[in-house]
Each structure stands twice: as structure tokens, then as C-alpha cells.
Design a protein around this motif. Structure first.
Motif, PDB file in Angstrom:
ATOM      1  N   ILE A  11       3.813  -2.871  -0.789  1.00 22.48           N
ATOM      2  CA  ILE A  11       2.556  -3.397  -1.321  1.00 22.48           C
ATOM      3  C   ILE A  11       1.927  -4.389  -0.355  1.00 22.48           C
ATOM      4  O   ILE A  11       0.719  -4.336  -0.084  1.00 22.48           O
ATOM      5  CB  ILE A  11       2.800  -4.051  -2.698  1.00 22.48           C
ATOM      6  CG1 ILE A  11       3.261  -2.992  -3.709  1.00 22.48           C
ATOM      7  CG2 ILE A  11       1.536  -4.738  -3.205  1.00 22.48           C
ATOM      8  CD1 ILE A  11       3.700  -3.560  -5.050  1.00 22.48           C
ATOM      9  N   ALA A  12       2.734  -5.303   0.180  1.00 21.17           N
ATOM     10  CA  ALA A  12       2.216  -6.311   1.109  1.00 21.17           C
ATOM     11  C   ALA A  12       1.708  -5.670   2.398  1.00 21.17           C
ATOM     12  O   ALA A  12       0.653  -6.049   2.922  1.00 21.17           O
ATOM     13  CB  ALA A  12       3.311  -7.336   1.429  1.00 21.17           C
TER      14      ALA A  12
ATOM     15  N   SER B 209      -3.355  -6.727  -4.799  1.00 21.82           N
ATOM     16  CA  SER B 209      -2.050  -6.424  -4.208  1.00 21.82           C
ATOM     17  C   SER B 209      -1.347  -7.694  -3.747  1.00 21.82           C
ATOM     18  O   SER B 209      -0.139  -7.862  -3.952  1.00 21.82           O
ATOM     19  CB  SER B 209      -2.220  -5.456  -3.040  1.00 21.82           C
ATOM     20  OG  SER B 209      -2.855  -4.267  -3.456  1.00 21.82           O
ATOM     21  N   LEU B 210      -2.098  -8.594  -3.129  1.00 19.58           N
ATOM     22  CA  LEU B 210      -1.504  -9.850  -2.670  1.00 19.58           C
ATOM     23  C   LEU B 210      -1.046 -10.697  -3.848  1.00 19.58           C
ATOM     24  O   LEU B 210      -0.040 -11.417  -3.762  1.00 19.58           O
ATOM     25  CB  LEU B 210      -2.504 -10.627  -1.813  1.00 19.58           C
ATOM     26  CG  LEU B 210      -2.904  -9.979  -0.481  1.00 19.58           C
ATOM     27  CD1 LEU B 210      -3.893 -10.865   0.262  1.00 19.58           C
ATOM     28  CD2 LEU B 210      -1.681  -9.708   0.387  1.00 19.58           C
ATOM     29  N   ALA B 211      -1.768 -10.619  -4.969  1.00 17.42           N
ATOM     30  CA  ALA B 211      -1.376 -11.385  -6.158  1.00 17.42           C
ATOM     31  C   ALA B 211      -0.015 -10.932  -6.669  1.00 17.42           C
ATOM     32  O   ALA B 211       0.811 -11.754  -7.096  1.00 17.42           O
ATOM     33  CB  ALA B 211      -2.438 -11.225  -7.251  1.00 17.42           C
TER      34      ALA B 211
ATOM     35  N   SER C  86      -2.564   4.375   2.218  1.00 21.36           N
ATOM     36  CA  SER C  86      -2.399   2.950   1.892  1.00 21.36           C
ATOM     37  C   SER C  86      -2.501   2.725   0.388  1.00 21.36           C
ATOM     38  O   SER C  86      -1.791   1.877  -0.176  1.00 21.36           O
ATOM     39  CB  SER C  86      -3.431   2.105   2.644  1.00 21.36           C
ATOM     40  OG  SER C  86      -4.750   2.495   2.319  1.00 21.36           O
ATOM     41  N   LYS C  87      -3.348   3.489  -0.280  1.00 17.47           N
ATOM     42  CA  LYS C  87      -3.436   3.395  -1.744  1.00 17.47           C
ATOM     43  C   LYS C  87      -2.110   3.798  -2.386  1.00 17.47           C
ATOM     44  O   LYS C  87      -1.625   3.131  -3.317  1.00 17.47           O
ATOM     45  CB  LYS C  87      -4.551   4.298  -2.263  1.00 17.47           C
ATOM     46  CG  LYS C  87      -4.742   4.237  -3.778  1.00 17.47           C
ATOM     47  CD  LYS C  87      -5.576   5.401  -4.282  1.00 17.47           C
ATOM     48  CE  LYS C  87      -4.748   6.675  -4.338  1.00 17.47           C
ATOM     49  NZ  LYS C  87      -5.471   7.797  -4.994  1.00 17.47           N
ATOM     50  N   THR C  88      -1.504   4.858  -1.874  1.00 16.14           N
ATOM     51  CA  THR C  88      -0.217   5.319  -2.398  1.00 16.14           C
ATOM     52  C   THR C  88       0.878   4.275  -2.191  1.00 16.14           C
ATOM     53  O   THR C  88       1.741   4.077  -3.051  1.00 16.14           O
ATOM     54  CB  THR C  88       0.186   6.639  -1.722  1.00 16.14           C
ATOM     55  OG1 THR C  88      -0.805   7.631  -2.000  1.00 16.14           O
ATOM     56  CG2 THR C  88       1.533   7.135  -2.238  1.00 16.14           C
ATOM     57  N   CYS C  89       0.834   3.594  -1.035  1.00 19.37           N
ATOM     58  CA  CYS C  89       1.843   2.568  -0.733  1.00 19.37           C
ATOM     59  C   CYS C  89       1.752   1.377  -1.685  1.00 19.37           C
ATOM     60  O   CYS C  89       2.697   0.585  -1.784  1.00 19.37           O
ATOM     61  CB  CYS C  89       1.688   2.078   0.712  1.00 19.37           C
ATOM     62  SG  CYS C  89       2.210   3.287   1.940  1.00 19.37           S
TER      63      CYS C  89
END
Length: 244
Positions: free
Chosen positions: A110-111, A230-232, A151-154
Motif C-alpha cells: 500500500i505504501a 492509502s497513506l492514512a 498500482s491500484k491493485t497493489c
């Protein structure tokens, strides 16, 4: 003979008692787990960027590529087909890689994907001047679309896997999933509605709607926003250690 039968019966009773105690301990553990409201909100908010991206692309990408990027219907059809086929392959692949990655196996994906997800979303809606009426344009949009989908899948696959890992309680997992979809649908509908207004908010010197600028501005706004959910997740949710 009677002694052997009594010993066997005692062994069975002891095994049953041990099994019952183990079940009680596990049930007690599940009951004592505490998923705070803050965790539920952050978890739900964390999936909003992915859902926004999916809905906007579903509603707007095809007309954008046809009418603004000026690609042929054949090229647009192939870009969408290849991108979605790649998505079908990347989903189980990323899931497998995440399952067998070292701790933190979910948060690392995610990161790592947060910034590329927002950046390549932005690039998808920008028409570079060098690619106008250029035969390479379909390849550019195809590559950007594939990277954006990857990147969306990750983000999406590890985020979904966290539902079952944050708690072993059926009810609490249901609660987490509920928050996830409330945020996803609310932000998705809001984003698609706002996208329609933003794309038509700019005009050219001739008084015509400047869709090229409208799509670029909207992608900059939404692409920048999509990084933060994502960062949250990474910053405010502690990933549990996997079971041995």
C-alpha cells in the motif's frame, strides 16, 4: 481390562476438556478484541481513492480517449481491453506476492503504490502536446493505464485482505466491510458528480468548452487526493503479525 477401559475414558474426557478450554480461550479472545471507531473510519476512508478511480474511469475514460485525446475507436477498445485483462491477471498475482512477503506484507504494498497510483491517474487524463495526432499516442495511454491499474491493485488487494486480519470476529469483520463500502460509494458518487462539473467548467477564447483543460484540472485534484487514503492506512492502522 476394567482398568484399561477406565484409563481410556479418562483420556477422552481430558482431551475433550482441553479442546473445550481451547475453544473458550479463542472465543474469549474474539470477544475481547476491540476495533475502535477511529480504526473503522480510517479503514473505510482508505478504500475511497480506489473506488473513486474505478468509477471515474468507468464513466469517463472512453469518451475522453475518443473526444479529447482523439484516438480511434479501435485503439480505445484495445486500450480498455488490454487494461482490464491485465487487471484480471494482476489481482491474484499481487495477492500471492503480498501473502508471501515479509512483514508488514500488506502495508509495504500500500505504501509503495500510493504515490504512483495518484501520479499515473493524473497522467492518464493529460494530453501531451507531443502526442497530438501522433501514432504513438495509443501506446502511451495503454502503458499509463496498465501502470495505473497495477498500482491500484497493489492498494486494493492488500487493503481488502486486512479485513480478515484485523479481527477474527465475524461481526467485527462485517462492520469493517460496511465502513469500507460506505466510504467507497459515498466518495465514488461524489467524485463522478464533481468530475462532470469540473470538466465543463473551462472555456476557450472562442467560448467553447475546454475539455482538455477541464480533464487536466480534475485529474490533478483527484490524483492528488487519491494518495492520502492509502497513506492514512499506513500511518494510522497497525498491521497484525501473520499467524505462524
Amino acid at each position: 481390562m476394567d482398568v484399561i477401559e477406565v484409563d481410556t475414558e479418562k483420556t477422552k474426557l481430558t482431551e475433550k476438556k482441553t479442546s473445550d478450554e481451547k475453544n473458550e480461550e479463542e472465543y474469549s479472545y474474539i470477544e475481547e478484541e476491540n476495533i475502535s471507531l477511529f480504526t473503522k473510519i480510517i479503514y473505510g476512508f482508505g478504500g475511497s481513492g480506489v473506488q473513486m478511480s474505478g468509477l471515474i474511469i468507468a464513466f469517463f475514460l472512453q469518451p475522453y480517449l475518443l473526444e479529447v485525446a482523439k484516438l480511434t475507436p479501435f485503439a480505445v477498445g484495445n486500450i480498455l481491453l488490454i487494461g482490464n485483462l491485465w487487471d484480471a491477471i494482476s489481482d491474484p498475482t499481487i495477492g500471492f506476492m503480498s501473502d508471501y512477503s515479509p512483514y508488514p506484507r500488506r502495508m509495504s504494498f500500500i505504501a509503495g503504490a500510493a504515490i504512483p497510483f495518484g501520479y499515473f491517474y493524473f497522467l492518464l487524463w493529460v494530453v501531451p502536446s507531443q502526442l497530438e495526432d501522433n501514432a504513438f499516442a495509443p501506446f502511451y495511454y495503454g502503458i499509463v493505464f496498465i501502470i495505473q491499474q497495477t498500482s491500484k491493485t497493489c492498494i486494493h488487494v492488500p487493503h481488502s485482505a486486512l479485513t480478515a486480519e484485523l479481527t477474527r470476529s465475524y461481526d467485527k469483520r462485517t462492520s469493517l466491510a460496511t465502513y469500507k463500502w460506505i466510504f467507497a460509494l459515498a466518495f465514488g458518487v461524489l467524485a463522478t458528480t464533481a468530475m462532470g462539473f469540473i470538466t465543463e467548467a473551462f472555456t476557450t477564447s472562442n467560448g467553447e468548452t475546454d475539455y482538455k483543460k477541464g480533464y487536466a484540472v480534475s485529474s490533478m485534484i483527484f490524483g492528488s487526493y487519491m494518495i492520502f487514503p492509502s497513506l492514512a492506512i499506513v500511518l494510522f492502522i497497525k498491521e497484525p503479525f501473520p499467524d505462524p
